[in-house]
Scaffold this active site. Structure first.
Site, PDB file in Angstrom:
ATOM      1  N   CYS A 182      -1.056   4.203   6.705  1.00  0.00           N
ATOM      2  CA  CYS A 182      -1.115   3.440   5.453  1.00  0.00           C
ATOM      3  C   CYS A 182      -1.693   4.268   4.319  1.00  0.00           C
ATOM      4  O   CYS A 182      -1.513   3.926   3.154  1.00  0.00           O
ATOM      5  CB  CYS A 182      -1.942   2.177   5.652  1.00  0.00           C
ATOM      6  SG  CYS A 182      -1.209   0.999   6.801  1.00  0.00           S
ATOM      7  N   GLU A 227      -5.187  -5.210   4.664  1.00  0.00           N
ATOM      8  CA  GLU A 227      -5.040  -3.785   4.353  1.00  0.00           C
ATOM      9  C   GLU A 227      -3.580  -3.463   4.609  1.00  0.00           C
ATOM     10  O   GLU A 227      -3.130  -3.401   5.752  1.00  0.00           O
ATOM     11  CB  GLU A 227      -5.974  -2.961   5.247  1.00  0.00           C
ATOM     12  CG  GLU A 227      -5.967  -1.478   4.930  1.00  0.00           C
ATOM     13  CD  GLU A 227      -5.121  -0.694   5.911  1.00  0.00           C
ATOM     14  OE1 GLU A 227      -4.024  -0.251   5.494  1.00  0.00           O
ATOM     15  OE2 GLU A 227      -5.532  -0.523   7.059  1.00  0.00           O
TER      16      GLU A 227
END
Length: 680
Positions: free
Chosen positions: A295, A256
């Site tokens: 993120c 990720e």
């Protein structure tokens, strides 16, 4: 100052070197040191595989899920201690709740899913049985069993609690021990989290291990039974994915990575509309929560060209009210970046963005007003808004400043917005702020293949929306391309990532024994005692009752239509029903057949069966005509005790047949059944 200890092979271990200092993000003071010198990652992995894994795999999914709930409750009691330590990472109280409460929430969610959506067993039966022969003596069934390795996680600095817990939860439910390697900058917060877990004694010994510092040769010792999950930069993800041992052993790798997420304001918005205000509010939130170190933060804000000036000014005004400073102060809206190195990285990225953009708010190179903080000591930057009037330029779609930085860009129409969104080459999340369903459909379907998640935000869902930047344990967190190509959480998908799917081909009786779930064609046991008269402990998979036959009459059909109001022509108009090529004549209501079946298999006396709470997978296979005789066979298909409850759940296979032996209806009946000896 002594370095942080690591928890490996069932004990706390101190490295044999002083290590690298870690500093308070707001004050610059040294918090602790970090090192892995003298530690043995290979021994830790072997310990997890050989000593911890077997004990975890002896527990059922329900038992492991119940332990997660207990752990979540324990951590919730200690969250204020974690909040206090979190402030040293630069996080405000709101940031800390996002990280700490969010991580604890993932434990609760996976505990619930494990107990409600998985069996009280060590084998997970996935999907429907596949018939592989004409006579039904040869079947196929997919099952999933835990990998016999260690779930290794390498985490980013921005979520030192949520990151470890959202990876731990599905691995633990699956039956795999975990080894956590936190990012150095905020490792002391993860360290305290693991201390709380170990001190609690809730999880089996060694379920969680902690390696604080450089991973050393950790990856060299992974096997095909281990998993590796990474959160961080796309560049690091590429290096890990290409590691020689990871490739050679086929280690399951999930990444990720950071990505250039976008938010798109629909053309239906006006400066007075709720959608305009929602877009502005959400953009400012995503820029300032965790000081933009997420993120999932919005890096590219696409707006209709005619609204670009109004949006820019509205965002700028909101940003002007953001108070930056020491996160422990109650007057602060945004804290510090993780450390001075991260601040320099943001400055470098900003310089690259300024090749095609202009600053409309904030400047990290100029001292600005801080609350209870020193600009020279802490890793502070202001929120920075950029404007790029030519969205075709490459920098905004290629450069990510991992901080409170976002760029507003204009688009012409829906197709142009899709094109711009896709230029991020893979994102974790995109949002569309619009109440125009046609615009939303065009954008979502056009951009979805480059996004792991898409949020539609408007006046209808804003009151309950979790927002652009909030990954949820029920949904996939990950994205294609630049975002790493991985998928975390996603409900049971996250559990199955830590399990091996195996296709088993066998006869029905063998499959029933293997899965502890009755399979079509396997033996049934019809006893003198009606299955509904048996308490949960006395029921067995395969216990069965046969009810009928009962003749369905024209009068039954007429009365059912009159009583329910279902006077569909196939049940009431003989001429129209005869013209129907599927029926060719008057037919009984499907729900009349199901109702009669219930009357045939039920035991009416008060007893162990407490309630029928559902009916699933109903299919009507053959029409039932007046004059047909129906018989029902009810078989205990799956028995699921509820721990710490005085009942369990039983799934029954119901097969209704006519006088020719043809199945007219098949479905599952769900009941709650009392235990003979309930827990005190």
């Amino acid at each position: 100052m002594e370095p942080l200890r690591s928890y490996l092979a069932g004990r706390w271990q101190r490295p044999d070197a002083a290590g690298t200092p870690l500093h308070d993000a707001a004050t610059g003071q040294e918090v602790t040191r970090i090192s892995t010198s003298g530690l043995d990652p290979a021994a830790a992995l072997a310990y997890g595989r050989e000593s911890v894994g077997p004990a975890l795999r002896e527990l059922t999914f329900h038992q492991r899920a119940a332990l997660l709930k207990t752990l979540a409750s324990h951590l919730r009691e200690h969250r204020h201690e974690l909040y206090s330590l979190s402030a040293r990472t630069g996080a405000t109280k709101g940031d800390s709740k996002f990280d700490i409460d969010g991580g604890i929430g993932v434990l609760f969610s996976y505990s619930s899913k494990g107990r409600r959506e998985m069996p009280d067993d060590t084998v997970y039966v996935e999907g429907a049985t596949e018939p592989l022969s004409k006579q039904g003596t040869f079947l196929g069934q997919h099952i999933a069993t835990p990998l016999r390795g260690v779930a290794v996680q390498i985490n980013a600095f921005n979520f030192p609690v949520w990151g470890p817990l959202e990876k731990l939860a599905p691995a633990f439910v699956a039956g795999m021990p975990t080894l956590i390697k936190p990012a150095p900058q905020t490792a002391y917060l993860t360290h305290r989290l693991v201390e709380l877990i170990v001190e609690s004694g809730i999880l089996p010994e060694g379920s969680v291990q902690l390696l604080c510092g450089d991973p050393g040769d950790l990856l060299d010792h992974l096997t095909e039974q281990d998993t590796l999950s990474f959160t961080g930069s796309a560049a690091t993800a590429r290096r890990l994915r290409a590691h020689e041992n990871v490739v050679r052993c086929g280690v399951r790798f999930n990444a990720e990575a950071d990505s250039l997420n976008c938010s798109i304001l629909g053309p239906d918005a006006t400066p007075e509309s709720p959608e305009f205000q929602l877009f502005v509010r959400e953009l400012v939130t995503e820029m300032t929560v965790k000081a933009g170190q997420k993120c999932t933060a919005v890096r590219r804000a696409f707006v209709p060209a005619e609204l670009a000036d109004e949006v820019t000014e509205a965002v700028r005004r909101r940003l002007a009210d953001i108070r930056v400073g020491d996160p422990s102060s109650g007057e602060v809206d945004m804290g510090a970046l993780a450390d001075p190195e991260q601040r320099e990285e943001v400055r470098r990225s900003l310089k690259a963005l300024l090749e095609s953009c202009r600053l409309v708010h904030g400047d990290p190179n100029t001292p600005f007003e801080l609350v209870d903080a020193d600009y020279e000591q802490g890793a502070f930057v202001p929120p920075m808004l950029l404007r790029c009037d030519d969205p075709e330029l490459p920098q905004p779609h290629e450069v990510e400043a991992f901080g409170p930085v976002s760029t507003i860009m204009p688009y012409r129409d829906a197709e142009h917005a899709v094109e711009l969104a896709r230029r991020g080459h893979g994102s974790l999340v995109g949002s569309v702020v619009s109440a125009d369903p046609d615009f939303v459909r065009t954008v979502v379907t056009g951009a979805a293949s480059q996004h792991g998640r898409m949020l539609v935000l408007n006046r209808h869902d804003s009151a309950e929306s979790t927002g652009h930047g909030s990954p949820l344990p029920q949904l996939a967190h990950g994205g294609p391309g630049r975002a790493g190509g991985g998928e975390e959480m996603a409900g049971l998908r996250g559990v199955l990532h830590h399990m091996q799917r195996t296709a088993v081909q066998a006869d029905p009786d063998t499959l029933t024994s293997l899965t502890r779930q009755w399979m079509p064609g396997s033996a049934r046991e019809t006893t003198a005692v009606h299955p509904f008269r048996k308490h949960l402990e006395r029921l067995r998979v395969g216990d069965s009752v046969v009810g009928g036959p009962r003749t369905v009459t024209r009068e039954d059909v007429r009365r059912f239509a009159e009583f329910t109001g279902d006077e569909f022509y196939a049940h009431t108009d003989e001429e129209a029903a005869a013209a129907n090529p599927f029926f060719g004549g008057l037919v009984a209501h499907g729900y009349l057949v199901v109702s009669f079946a219930a009357g045939l298999f039920v035991a009416p006396e008060s007893g162990p069966v407490l309630a029928n709470y559902g009916l699933e997978n109903l299919r009507f296979l053959t029409p039932t005509y007046p004059g047909d005789e129906i018989t029902v066979t009810l078989t205990a298909k799956r028995i699921t005790p509820r721990h710490n409850a005085d009942y369990g759940e039983v799934r029954w296979d119901a097969d209704v047949t006519n006088q020719d032996g043809e199945s007219v209806a098949k479905y599952d009946v769900l009941t709650l059944v009392a235990k003979e000896n309930p827990p005190e």
